[in-house]
Design an enzyme around this catalytic site. Structure first.
Site, PDB file in Angstrom:
ATOM      1  N   ARG A 143      -4.822 -20.370 -64.112  1.00  0.00           N
ATOM      2  CA  ARG A 143      -5.094 -19.569 -65.299  1.00  0.00           C
ATOM      3  C   ARG A 143      -6.161 -20.246 -66.149  1.00  0.00           C
ATOM      4  NH1 ARG A 143      -4.884 -14.539 -67.239  1.00  0.00           N
ATOM      5  NH2 ARG A 143      -3.688 -14.259 -69.154  1.00  0.00           N
ATOM      6  N   THR A 168      -8.256  -6.887 -63.197  1.00  0.00           N
ATOM      7  CA  THR A 168      -7.640  -7.888 -62.354  1.00  0.00           C
ATOM      8  C   THR A 168      -7.657  -7.352 -60.934  1.00  0.00           C
ATOM      9  OG1 THR A 168      -6.317  -8.461 -64.262  1.00  0.00           O
ATOM     10  CG2 THR A 168      -5.417  -9.109 -62.148  1.00  0.00           C
ATOM     11  N   ASP A 225      -5.867 -12.435 -74.130  1.00  0.00           N
ATOM     12  CA  ASP A 225      -4.460 -12.415 -73.718  1.00  0.00           C
ATOM     13  C   ASP A 225      -3.578 -13.313 -74.596  1.00  0.00           C
ATOM     14  OD1 ASP A 225      -4.302 -10.478 -71.811  1.00  0.00           O
ATOM     15  OD2 ASP A 225      -4.459 -11.805 -70.084  1.00  0.00           O
ATOM     16  N   GLY A 271      -3.641  -4.641 -63.644  1.00  0.00           N
ATOM     17  CA  GLY A 271      -3.159  -3.629 -64.605  1.00  0.00           C
ATOM     18  C   GLY A 271      -2.657  -4.167 -65.927  1.00  0.00           C
TER      19      GLY A 271
HETATM   20  N1  GLY Z   1      -5.562 -10.471 -67.754  1.00  0.00           N
HETATM   21  C1  GLY Z   1      -4.391  -9.853 -67.357  1.00  0.00           C
HETATM   22  C2  GLY Z   1      -3.225 -10.776 -67.271  1.00  0.00           C
HETATM   23  O1  GLY Z   1      -3.415 -11.948 -67.068  1.00  0.00           O
HETATM   24  O2  GLY Z   1      -2.118 -10.350 -67.404  1.00  0.00           O
END
Ligand code: GLY
Length: 560
Positions: A93, A369, A411, A461
């Site tokens: 991430r 994504t 996010d 999504g």
């Molecule tokens: N960018 C979408 C997620 O990480 O949930």
């Protein structure tokens, strides 16, 4: 008469989604782009394992699917070694840069500056994809690293024919956006025109960046000339990612979140993604729901599914964030059968609850994504979801490097302490801190039976990912649905706030909608949810059945 019958048959065909499954004996890759799936299968045929094929597929997606495939974003990988019956995950991430802080997207009144957390380079997190793929290969790969990056370099150097879908994307994007917000070479040929449908799109700058990664591994991206250019481009264009941020970035191997459902074992992504925890919590609730006597997709079914979602999303907001900054998250409790019993007992089967978490019982009391799934000849499986956040992320990237940066800072919870009835969440665990990973909803998942992979699944999504994967897993495990049918069946989405059930347009009957409204739900249609890529393994014969969501015009399951 015959003419009428033929017309009726054609009408029948056109009114039904043309979805299908692919069968293979030896290996399979299902991804959002057929070329990338083929790259992965070529690696399997050369003796590579599922990790090798995943690395090659991921780099190929960075070339042929720039809306979400990436080296400027991040993601998560779940890997099951079928021989050792061992499962692990890799968290790559993105991270908040060192100069980030919890109020960086607020004005002097403490209000969110509209769009600021999703626009421009300030919205970019430190990319994790190259580090994650490199770690996966170093720990579990078989073939040489260079041989896995090379197919992507070839695609970038020699070009690949742009599909109708991506050509149209390009036309729409350039019509809508101010061009100075888009990397100027994106979908452009040497004459500076948008690449036509079927024309080869060559990306020499991206090929050069990939060559550095091929030759130097992780250091080819996080150190040296590429890192220097990233830092320069950031500084000149309003970003805050520095050479130090890049040098400090490391992917992390984490134990998977594990749950069970009626004899199946479910392995999914732990925090930094919220996906696995929410998936297991909801599957545990559904195990209690007596689904044998509830018709699939009836109002009663949708109600229970939506109530399970409402509770899981409330828990997600309250408890989950980056584990390195939230060491005491109650993960065991949230994924336990006892906790699910408490959450289930609290559901009124006749009417909607309100999205007030205080009424669900106390914890201890009681756009974009992409996902791909891979399996190799030995049954080892990889479920990998990767993201830039929005379609094309920040849409910005240095023309010298040829790739786009994510806008993943969006996010994080942008306003500390402020949660509204819309989409804003302000809870503490996911507030911005330097070097923190932002909470994700990505839910790459592998289900096993008797220690062997049975289902490999995931989806893009945003927050809908969790629910789309959840319902597909439920469709396969509870209803024994064929993978293509499980993927295409109507999905709904409830995420606590806003307090609404979203459903896939045209797929919920008006009668069902009316009953749900009478029960107190608010319902709203959405075009579709997710783009699922799944593989199942026939438990007796061992062959693989794969399917790509029909919402992906370029997607394909390729096997051999
Ligand atoms: N960018 C979408 C997620 O990480 O949930």
């Amino acid at each position: 008469m015959q003419k009428i019958l033929v017309s009726a048959f054609l009408l029948f065909l056109s009114a039904h989604v043309a979805y299908s499954q692919t069968y293979a004996k030896n290996g399979m890759v299902v991804s959002a782009h057929a070329t990338a799936s083929q790259v992965g299968v070529d690696i399997l045929q050369k003796g590579g394992n599922a990790i090798d094929a995943s690395v090659a597929t991921a780099f190929a997606l960075a070339v042929v699917y720039p809306l979400a495939g990436n080296i400027g974003g991040g993601g998560f990988l779940v890997y099951m070694d079928a021989q050792k019956n061992a499962t692990t995950t890799i968290d790559f991430r993105e991270k908040a840069p060192l100069a980030a802080h919890s109020k960086m997207f607020l004005d002097e009144n403490g209000d969110l500056i509209k769009g600021s957390n999703h626009n421009g380079l300030l919205s970019a997190g430190v990319p994790g994809s190259v580090a994650g793929l490199y770690m996966a290969h170093q720990k579990y790969g078989k073939l040489p690293w260079a041989s896995l990056v090379q197919p992507a370099i070839d695609l970038a150097e020699k070009g690949y024919p742009l599909s109708w879908n991506l050509h149209n994307h390009a036309v729409e994007m350039y019509a809508e956006e101010k061009t100075d917000h888009i990397m100027p070479s994106l979908y452009k040929n040497e004459s500076g025109e948008i690449v036509a449908w079927g024309e080869l799109w060559k990306q020499p700058a991206l090929a050069k960046t990939l060559t550095a990664i091929r030759d130097k591994g992780q250091d080819g991206f996080y150190k040296g000339a590429v890192a220097k250019e990233i830092a320069r481009y950031m500084k000149e264009n309003g970003g805050i990612i520095t050479m130090k941020d890049l040098e400090k970035y490391e992917a992390v191997e984490r134990a998977p979140i594990k749950g069970t459902y009626k004899g199946f074992d479910i392995y999914s992504m732990p925090p930094t993604s919220s996906g696995g925890v929410a998936l297991i919590e909801m599957m545990n609730v559904m195990e209690l729901a007596g689904l044998d006597s509830i018709e699939f997709n009836s109002a009663a079914y949708v109600h229970i599914v939506a109530e399970a979602m409402r509770r899981a999303f409330a828990d997600r907001a309250e408890y989950l964030g980056d584990p390195d900054f939230n060491p005491d998250m109650p993960l065991d409790r949230l994924t336990s059968k006892e906790f699910a019993q408490m959450r289930y007992d609290n559901i009124d089967l006749t009417k909607a609850s309100v999205s007030d978490s205080s009424q669900f019982g106390q914890l201890y009391d009681g756009h974009n994504t992409t996902h791909f799934s891979v399996i190799d000849k030995d049954g080892n499986a990889v479920s990998l979801t990767t993201t830039l956040e929005y379609l094309y992320g920040s849409k910005m990237g240095s023309p010298k490097l040829g790739f786009l940066f994510n806008n993943e800072m969006g996010d994080f919870n942008p306003i500390p302490g402020y949660t509204d009835t819309g989409w804003l969440i302000g809870t503490q665990p996911n507030q911005i801190q330097p070097e923190k990973r932002m909470l994700s909803s990505m839910t790459p998942t592998i289900v096993s039976k008797d220690g062997k992979p049975y289902l490999v699944i995931g989806s893009p999504g945003g927050r809908t990912i969790i629910n789309t994967v959840f319902q597909t897993v439920l469709n396969v495990l509870e209803y024994d649905m064929r993978i293509d049918k499980a993927i295409e069946a109507m999905k709904i989405h409830q995420q606590w706030m806003p307090d609404k059930i979203y459903y896939e347009e045209d797929l919920m009957s008006p009668d069902t909608r009316d009953i749900l409204i009478q029960m107190g739900h608010t319902v709203e249609a959405r075009e579709n949810f997710g783009r699922l890529m799944g593989i199942t393994v026939d438990p007796k014969e061992g062959y693989y059945v794969g399917a790509a969501d029909s919402s992906g015009p370029d997607a394909a399951a390729v096997g051999y």
